[in-house]
Design a protein around this motif. Structure first.
Motif, PDB file in Angstrom:
ATOM      1  N   ARG A  84      43.428   4.402 -20.151  1.00 10.88           N
ATOM      2  CA  ARG A  84      42.380   3.424 -19.530  1.00 10.88           C
ATOM      3  C   ARG A  84      41.049   3.220 -20.129  1.00 10.88           C
ATOM      4  N   ASP A 108      35.539  -1.013 -16.961  1.00  8.03           N
ATOM      5  CA  ASP A 108      36.455  -0.344 -17.247  1.00  8.03           C
ATOM      6  C   ASP A 108      37.057  -1.955 -17.953  1.00  8.03           C
ATOM      7  N   THR A 110      39.040  -2.116 -19.819  1.00  6.96           N
ATOM      8  CA  THR A 110      41.272  -1.782 -20.030  1.00  6.96           C
ATOM      9  C   THR A 110      41.815  -3.353 -21.067  1.00  6.96           C
ATOM     10  N   ARG A 111      41.664  -4.504 -19.500  1.00  6.42           N
ATOM     11  CA  ARG A 111      41.935  -5.498 -19.938  1.00  6.42           C
ATOM     12  C   ARG A 111      41.283  -6.281 -20.831  1.00  6.42           C
ATOM     13  N   ARG A 112      40.547  -6.070 -21.202  1.00  6.98           N
ATOM     14  CA  ARG A 112      39.719  -7.393 -22.516  1.00  6.98           C
ATOM     15  C   ARG A 112      39.814  -6.089 -23.676  1.00  6.98           C
ATOM     16  N   ARG A 114      43.230  -4.574 -24.184  1.00  5.67           N
ATOM     17  CA  ARG A 114      44.805  -5.430 -23.740  1.00  5.67           C
ATOM     18  C   ARG A 114      44.740  -7.155 -24.158  1.00  5.67           C
ATOM     19  N   ALA A 115      44.208  -7.764 -23.946  1.00  7.21           N
ATOM     20  CA  ALA A 115      44.344  -9.023 -24.209  1.00  7.21           C
ATOM     21  C   ALA A 115      43.756  -9.063 -25.596  1.00  7.21           C
TER      22      ALA A 115
END
Length: 693
Positions: A84, A108, A110-112, A114-115
């Motif tokens: 993460r 967090d 993580t989404r950014r 991964r994107a």
């Protein structure tokens, strides 16, 4: 109270006791981020929750510095083992009671992350796709500044590795203009495209080095709005050169190199048009020559000697024409001379020169022999106002010479002044033959190259007259076409061939057959219905019938022809083009009409594999047919060398005396049954209105 404060924070957080350097409180958001239960986090060293080297170094220093703080990005490990990515800030907290703590806050990412990784992967794949395409790609913004391009683009335009123009460069167009044949015109075209962001275009660009590029330009859209323009470039130089070569081959005789019938017809049209704006109409003569008894040369000496004779004839005839005259080979042993500005006396002089040139002995190896020719002469404008009329007049005059003993010449005279008794007798006998059932069909096997499987039969008409004996189709079919009697003959051939295929099918032999359709028969209003009725009456599956169309069928009303062919295709009947390349060939109809097969004419097969011209045209037809998804069959295959060449060239099927001559139905069945019982391939064949296949 501290725990309540942590739970009130929207982001993951935990509190580290400064005296013990252990986690004393953690909120539920942090537990979800780490995938832990409270008992797995409380009382643990902070490096257990975040075990990077940076954190270990920080907590070691924090034991000595109560005001230590840090803000950076790091990676946490979830209990499932997955990383993460977080932004982490550690700040000191001191209570009034003297307590010392550190507050760890996380955001967090993580989404950014991964994107971003997915976006980078997508961009890398897009770049790989752009680099793997055969086209040159250029992307510019709305003002024409470079945004991206691939290496193929740089290579096409001669940019050294593309290094001269980086993203953001607006000077690229100047570099492109410099290698254009007309750079100023190209500049204006690009300006027009940039001024119209939604315009789509396709342009042919001619470069100074002779190459031709196709440029396709499309708007680049994002959320429904134009953001730039995408250009694709393709080098068409080799393709255009190949098309030009095919056109040249389509206008010249492959054996002798002389212009063919199509080129001659164009030349006649030009001559006729020359007087449209002039004060006086043009005059010229057309001589139609047919070598006498040429078949004997082929039969006794072989086709190779026959070809040498034909080439020598062309060389001699070139001595009989002037700079403005045209010599053409019409096919077989027939030739034509268009003599510019010639009236009767000049035409007669040209005919006598031809006779003198051919009178000289032909000597090949140890053989010497003489070749004569029958010559018919037509004069423009008296003997015809159209190319076909003029050619027909000269040909009729040539036939009168043949009937009168050969080896001479004769001018065309109006039909009413000609003795038509013999033609009338032949016409009557032909009509009686149909009424009395004297016509019959023979079938020549068509064979799959590579496997020697017989995949179909070509129907050939035969006529034995009680008084005249065997009469060649070449003798009575032209008369039938001229009188219109070819329509009932064609209908008989169609039904006879369909009935024969149905009979074979009932005996367990699935053998598709095909018939050739004359232009006049095809143009009949009830033609499609007559085909459907023949199939229905014989209970023959439509896929077992193929209709071969001559190129002349396609010269009329293109829209009407297309509707008729589509109706036939809807029945399930196969359509093909017979003797492709010998007439007024056009590549356009191959794409437009529902055609499934091409037949290579025997004139392109005779010289294989030794004749370079035959090799070139045969390869061109096979490759074109394959590119269009068409089956290709060659006729007139007489030697193993011809068959082997066609197989290597990619031809699908062949027919000819190498495998079998045209056979009676019972002989055909006897020949085929030991080799196969059921074949599903489609088959092409003559209507039987021409000679041997």
């Amino acid at each position: 109270m501290i725990g309540a404060l942590l739970e009130g924070l929207p982001e993951p957080a935990w509190l580290v006791d400064g005296s013990t350097l252990t986690v004393s409180a953690v909120n539920r958001t942090a537990l979800r981020l780490l995938g832990l239960k409270p008992e797995r986090a409380l009382g643990q060293a902070p490096t257990v929750l975040c075990d990077s080297l940076e954190d270990e170094a920080f907590w070691q220093g924090a034991a000595r510095d109560p005001f230590a703080r840090i803000r950076s990005d790091t990676v946490l490990t979830h209990s499932d083992g997955q990383p993460r990515w977080v932004s982490r800030a550690i700040s000191p907290v001191h209570t009034p009671e003297g307590g010392r703590y550190w507050l760890v806050l996380l955001h967090d990412q993580t989404r950014r992350r991964r994107a971003e990784a997915e976006r980078e992967t997508l961009l890398a794949e897009l770049r790989a796709t752009l680099e793997s395409t055969a086209d040159g790609i250029l992307v510019v913004d709305l003002s024409g500044r470079v945004r991206s391009f691939n290496r193929r683009f740089a290579k096409l335009w001669g940019l050294p590795g593309g290094l001269l123009h980086e993203p953001g460069d607006a000077g690229l167009w100047l570099s492109l203009q410099r290698v254009m044949r007309d750079g100023e015109q190209y500049r204006l075209r690009i300006e027009a495209l940039l001024d119209a962001p939604l315009m789509r275009s396709s342009d042919m660009l001619r470069l100074a080095d002779g190459r031709v590029l196709e440029q396709v330009s499309l708007p680049q859209m994002s959320r429904g709005e134009p953001i730039g323009r995408v250009f694709s470039f393709r080098d068409l130089s080799e393709k255009l050169a190949a098309h030009q070569r095919i056109e040249e081959l389509g206008r010249s005789d492959v054996l002798t190199g002389a212009p063919n019938r199509r080129a001659l017809a164009d030349r006649i049209v030009q001559q006729m048009a020359a007087g449209v704006s002039g004060e006086a109409p043009p005059v010229f003569a057309l001589l139609h020559l047919d070598l006498d008894r040429f078949k004997q040369i082929n039969d006794t000496l072989g086709h190779s000697y026959g070809d040498r004779v034909l080439r020598e004839v062309v060389e001699r005839l070139r001595g009989a024409v002037g700079a403005n005259d045209t010599l053409a080979r019409l096919g077989g042993d027939e030739f034509a001379l268009l003599v510019d500005g010639a009236q009767m006396f000049e035409a007669e002089a040209a005919a006598r020169r031809v006779q003198q040139l051919l009178a000289q002995p032909f000597s090949f190896d140890t053989l010497s022999f003489t070749v004569t020719a029958s010559c018919g002469i037509a004069l423009y404008p008296g003997d015809g106002n159209k190319p076909d009329e003029l050619l027909a007049s000269a040909e009729r005059a040539m036939h009168w010479v043949k009937e009168s003993g050969r080896a001479g010449f004769r001018f065309h005279v109006p039909r009413k002044e000609v003795d038509l008794l013999s033609r009338m007798r032949l016409d009557h006998a032909m009509r009686q033959a149909l009424a009395e059932g004297r016509f019959r069909l023979h079938y020549q096997p068509q064979v799959e190259l590579g496997s020697d499987r017989v995949i179909g039969a070509e129907a050939l008409i035969r006529w034995r007259d009680p008084e005249r004996g065997d009469i060649s189709p070449a003798e009575f079919i032209p008369l039938a076409e001229e009188s219109g009697f070819v329509v009932p003959i064609g209908e008989w051939v169609l039904r006879e061939a369909v009935d024969q295929a149905a009979h074979w099918l009932s005996r367990g032999l699935r053998m598709p057959v095909a018939v050739n359709v004359s232009a006049l028969q095809f143009q009949q209003a009830n033609f499609v219905n007559s085909v459907a009725a023949a199939l229905r009456d014989a209970a023959l599956p439509p896929s077992m019938l193929e209709l071969e169309l001559t190129e002349g069928v396609l010269l009329g009303d293109a829209d009407e022809n297309l509707k008729r062919m589509q109706a036939l295709a809807s029945l399930g009947v196969t359509l093909s083009i017979d003797d492709f390349g010998t007439g007024y060939s056009s590549l356009g109809y191959l794409k437009r009409f529902p055609i499934q097969r091409l037949k290579i004419d025997r004139s392109f097969v005779q010289g294989l594999p030794g004749d370079p011209s035959d090799v070139g045209i045969a390869n061109a037809i096979v490759q074109m047919g394959r590119a269009l998804g068409l089956q290709v069959i060659a006729e007139g295959v007489e030697t193993e060398a011809q068959r082997d060449f066609l197989a290597q060239a990619g031809c699908h099927e062949f027919q000819g005396y190498l495998f079998a001559p045209p056979l009676r139905p019972e002989d055909f069945e006897q020949r085929v049954r030991p080799r196969r019982h059921v074949v599903d391939a489609a088959v092409s064949g003559w209507l039987g209105l021409a000679g041997n296949g």
